[in-house]
Scaffold this motif. Sequence first.
Motif, PDB file in Angstrom:
ATOM      1  N   PHE A 575      44.910  49.590  45.510  1.00 37.77           N
ATOM      2  CA  PHE A 575      43.830  48.857  46.168  1.00 37.77           C
ATOM      3  C   PHE A 575      44.305  48.295  47.507  1.00 37.77           C
ATOM      4  O   PHE A 575      43.623  48.405  48.524  1.00 37.77           O
ATOM      5  N   GLU A 576      45.498  47.703  47.515  1.00 38.08           N
ATOM      6  CA  GLU A 576      46.029  47.144  48.760  1.00 38.08           C
ATOM      7  C   GLU A 576      46.334  48.251  49.769  1.00 38.08           C
ATOM      8  O   GLU A 576      46.085  48.103  50.970  1.00 38.08           O
ATOM      9  N   MET A 579      43.066  49.302  51.304  1.00 44.52           N
ATOM     10  CA  MET A 579      42.559  48.305  52.246  1.00 44.52           C
ATOM     11  C   MET A 579      43.310  48.372  53.567  1.00 44.52           C
ATOM     12  O   MET A 579      42.722  48.257  54.649  1.00 44.52           O
ATOM     13  N   LYS A 596      34.475  47.568  52.528  1.00 49.88           N
ATOM     14  CA  LYS A 596      35.821  48.127  52.356  1.00 49.88           C
ATOM     15  C   LYS A 596      36.343  47.926  50.945  1.00 49.88           C
ATOM     16  O   LYS A 596      37.003  48.810  50.383  1.00 49.88           O
ATOM     17  N   ASP A 597      36.059  46.747  50.357  1.00 50.34           N
ATOM     18  CA  ASP A 597      36.592  46.485  49.025  1.00 50.34           C
ATOM     19  C   ASP A 597      35.993  47.430  47.985  1.00 50.34           C
ATOM     20  O   ASP A 597      36.675  47.855  47.047  1.00 50.34           O
ATOM     21  N   GLN A 598      34.709  47.790  48.164  1.00 46.43           N
ATOM     22  CA  GLN A 598      34.100  48.742  47.234  1.00 46.43           C
ATOM     23  C   GLN A 598      34.700  50.134  47.403  1.00 46.43           C
ATOM     24  O   GLN A 598      34.949  50.844  46.415  1.00 46.43           O
ATOM     25  N   GLN A 601      38.153  50.096  45.808  1.00 46.63           N
ATOM     26  CA  GLN A 601      38.089  50.155  44.353  1.00 46.63           C
ATOM     27  C   GLN A 601      37.703  51.551  43.874  1.00 46.63           C
ATOM     28  O   GLN A 601      38.209  52.034  42.850  1.00 46.63           O
TER      29      GLN A 601
END
Length: 748
Positions: A575-576, A579, A596-598, A601
């Motif tokens: 995940f990191e 990102m 971005k977070d979606q 994930q």
Amino acid sequence: MAGTIRKLDETVVNRIAAGEVIQRPANALKEMIENCLDAKSTSIQVTVKSGGMKLLQIQDNGTGIRKDDMDIVCERFTTSKLREFNDLTSISTYGFRGEALASISHVAHVTIVTRTEDSKCAYKGNFSDGKLKAAIKPCAGNRGTQITVEDLFYNVATRRKALKSASEEHNKISEVVSRYAIHNAGVAFTLKKSGESTADVRTSQNASTVDNIRSVFGPTVARELLEINHENSGLGFKLSGQVSNANYSVKRLIFLLFINHRLVDSSSLRKAIEAVYSTYLPKNAHPFIYFSLEIAPHNVDVNVHPTKHEVHFLHEEAIIEDIQKCLEQKLLGCNSSRTYFTQALLPGSNLSIADDEDKSKGQKSSSTDQVYAQHMVRTDSKDQKLDAFLQVTPSGTKDRSSSSSSSSSRYQRDVGVAGGSGIGGGDGGQRPGVVEIFAPAEGMDTDDGQTLPRKRPRSEVSSDTEGPSSRPGPSGEDQEPVSRQPKPKRKEIQLTSVLELQKEIEEDTHEDLRDLLKQHTFVGTVDAEYALIQHKTKLYLVNTLKLSQELFYQLTLYDFGNFGLMKLSNPAPIFELAMIALDSAESGWSESDGPKDQLAQYIVDFLKSKADMLNDYFSIVIDEEGNLCSIPLILDKYIPAMEGLPMFILRLATEVDWDSERDCFQTFAKECSLFYRIQKNSKLTDTRGENDAASGADMPSYNWKWTIEFVIFPALKSTLLPPKRFAGDASILQVANLPDLYKVFERC
């Protein structure tokens, strides 16, 4: 006895005046082209026979000539562009005296066919000595005007004899048409000889000025042009045009000068331009110049010469000096670098390196044969390398990398590496023991006496079996041993898609380049992108980026399912990594793609769903929490630039075709090659500061220069099957040949 002064006959006067205006067919054509342009034509067609002396025909699609004006169109001093003398101060058309057609009709037979836009038909008239021979007749015709000039100078025998050959006159005509075609980019020009289908000059209506220059003078000058635009409100002029840079030169100056859209010449401006270029070009070399100079009409005297070939304008010296300064600045700006067009290696040559070897072996040699210096080949790489002539910058004198890569620096080089080049893989297969390798751990003495870092395992691989290698290239003694321990048994791959990709690589191999790389001697690194190698008496500049990318692409396919393991010291959350990749401009993320977070994930979930296949085929281990635990060991003693790991993870999820088996493996190999290859911005030496080194930072230093010389190029030498495209895309360029260099020095 004094002679009697008599008034000349009007016919004699007209012929003398015509001789001043119309000196040769090219002058007549110039006057008629300018009339076409004044009539707002967008297409001009010129047909010539015997250099224009037998036939000179021009046809346009302009406004045409009114029927009522046909009676006086060929009389002297009849024009539609000037009413009184003061109009000369604001004249914006080419013609203004009304002498062109009149002068032509006094020395040739002229036929005019014309039609205006509102006319139902065209009208035809034959003219001689400025007057109609017969009444105007209606006829069929397109909008515009067609003027046919026949038997030029039929009544001036001395002028006709003074003209040069038909080919010389045709070249003069071609020069006039070409120059007006370049200046008038919105007008289509065509020039051809009568009875021939091919055109000597042809330009299209929608072509640009550069396109027309390319069409007339060729692509060599077109690709070396510099656009110039300059305006001086104080002196009241505006300059635009195209000039050649310092890479281009010809034996004679090509000078196209238009002042207020009129083709003229200026000896003073010509000399000023030559003076500027003398600093940049070799002796007896000259440039290409196209200038369009616009000066306020009231500052220009166009009525200087009968042919209008010369004009005078106010502040001439100041304007020329200003143009000279502008040209100097333009050339100075482009002189910071030069462009040299080189020939790629072996572009379709039938002579191969192997042929040279066979010929040399076939020749009888004896101890008495003398080997000249220019044919001596260096066979010992310890003799001397490029580094011996360069001053080495001490480590720690440069600043550390910019903060742009700080977000991913925690993953840079912080890895542990599995020993051995292969794994058991698959269900029930056992991997070799995992070891940690930090590069470089200890120094290694090189050929030139310097101490370069190298990688050394902290423990050995435990394995008692060894299997055959499927990698391309020589085996046995030709390959440098990478470990004292035997290699683990390889897993046999029988996937049709992988075998097909391997077969494509072998069929696309360029054998001459393969022999060159196999027998090369490494000379030195130029930078991270380029290196120098020697093969026999030739020196080559090779693109390390392209060669290393192809190397890792092939290794990924040939070692499919048998990769070693590089274990990350600390598992990296996918995940990191995602990102970090999405935050970089390289990802191309936009708001329309979603948060971005979606996306990050989604990448985690997607790669977790492919974890078993990634682990089995590519040694990429992803745990249940979505952490990346290892990446494949594709080449022994080599760790990729880990700052590219976030983008590698992102592209695995987005760029790999996971739907088709063959495309999946091919695209995955390409993404691996992009990540593992030598990166263009790699620092050749360690960039850590002394304080960082003294503090024993967790991130080890890394010497790309050592890696390129002692890891990448030995692998290229023993493994790479160079594709045929490398022979034409400048991946390998010959820059010097020892026998040719000796010839150069002999001339000196």
